[in-house]
Design an enzyme around this catalytic site. Structure first.
Site, short mmCIF file in Angstrom:
data_model
loop_
_atom_site.label_atom_id
_atom_site.label_comp_id
_atom_site.label_asym_id
_atom_site.label_seq_id
_atom_site.Cartn_x
_atom_site.Cartn_y
_atom_site.Cartn_z
N HIS A 152 38.22 40.43 45.66
CA HIS A 152 39.56 40.99 45.84
C HIS A 152 40.26 40.38 47.05
CE1 HIS A 152 38.82 43.64 49.32
NE2 HIS A 152 37.72 44.07 48.75
N GLU A 166 33.53 41.00 45.73
CA GLU A 166 33.85 40.96 44.30
C GLU A 166 35.15 40.21 44.03
OE1 GLU A 166 36.09 43.41 46.30
OE2 GLU A 166 33.97 44.00 46.13
N ASP A 223 47.75 45.36 53.89
CA ASP A 223 47.47 46.62 53.21
C ASP A 223 47.28 47.77 54.19
OD1 ASP A 223 45.03 45.72 54.23
OD2 ASP A 223 44.31 45.07 52.28
#
Length: 252
Positions: free
Chosen positions: A143, A141, A72
């Site tokens: 991801h 969380e 990313d």
């Protein structure tokens, strides 16, 4: 999904670095047949990169015939920005090993046509056939890369909006100033990772990741609200953690 648990982040990082170098050496890559490696950013893989640099400098592994694809990049951060993932990867890893610059692939967060940039990235991966090993990290969380809660199993490389919890978590890299944290990123998709990778290693460190690790390994499968759960469906996934993330008390 296999698991390997170590007493400390250093031991976990040493194991993963040795595992990766062993895979590269066993593959015996050549210029026409390179080893393709997927890579993450963040604090969790830093120790692995340090160990790989040491192995490279010691002549125990070479990256001359390794091709990399990063997961990313933030939108609208220049590669020269010290918080961009371009900067991170070169500063923490690429500048210290023998990898040819043309073998490095990172999404361009400054691309004017993000749809084309993402489609071209998918095409580059397809050009090499397969990602032989994809190293990933996981957010608290759940991801993977910037595939936030709600990401579909079939998702591919795309532009995404970052959720507030990710923005808050990443603010520590921006002097805790939420206003400076990018709101969008380009990320490989769940399908990009799972369907193109022969093997996946997830590095999970620290007690803050304890609940997330438990859900990733033992929670409901294919839970879009917790993207790490998709890894349960991959035939060759290994989760490497330390005692804190695994919820194991230290032995005296």
């Amino acid at each position: 999904m296999r698991q390997a648990v170590f007493s400390s982040p250093d031991e976990a990082s040493t194991y993963v670095a040795s595992y990766i170098s062993g895979k590269i050496n066993a593959f015996n890559p050549t210029p026409s047949r390179p080893f393709v490696l997927g890579l993450p950013t963040g604090s969790s893989p830093e120790g692995i990169y340090k160990k790989l640099i040491d192995l490279n400098r010691a002549g125990k592994v070479s990256f001359r015939n390794v091709v990399t694809f990063n997961m990313d990049e933030y939108v609208n951060l220049a590669p020269s920005n010290d918080q961009s993932y371009h900067y991170f990867m070169y500063n923490k890893f690429f500048n210290h090993i023998d990898i040819p610059r043309q073998n490095i692939h990172i999404l361009n967060g400054l691309a004017t046509d993000t749809e084309k940039e993402c489609a071209d990235y998918e095409a580059k991966i397809k050009k090499f056939g397969r990602i032989h090993l994809f190293l990933g990290g996981m957010g608290v969380e759940g991801h993977l890369a910037f595939n936030e809660s709600g990401s579909a199993r079939h998702s591919k490389t795309r532009k995404v909006s970052l959720v507030q919890s990710t923005i808050e978590a990443n603010s520590r890299f921006f002097n805790n100033d939420l206003s400076k944290v990018p709101r969008h990123a380009l990320t490989v998709g769940i399908s990009t990772i799972l369907d193109n990778s022969d093997e996946i290693i997830l590095i999970v460190l620290g007690k803050a990741k304890k609940e997330a690790l438990e859900k990733a390994v033992n929670g409901p499968k294919n839970d879009a609200s917790f993207p790490a759960s998709y890894l349960q469906g991959h035939p060759n996934a290994l989760v490497v953690s330390d005692f804190d993330a695994a919820g194991i008390k230290y032995k005296l």
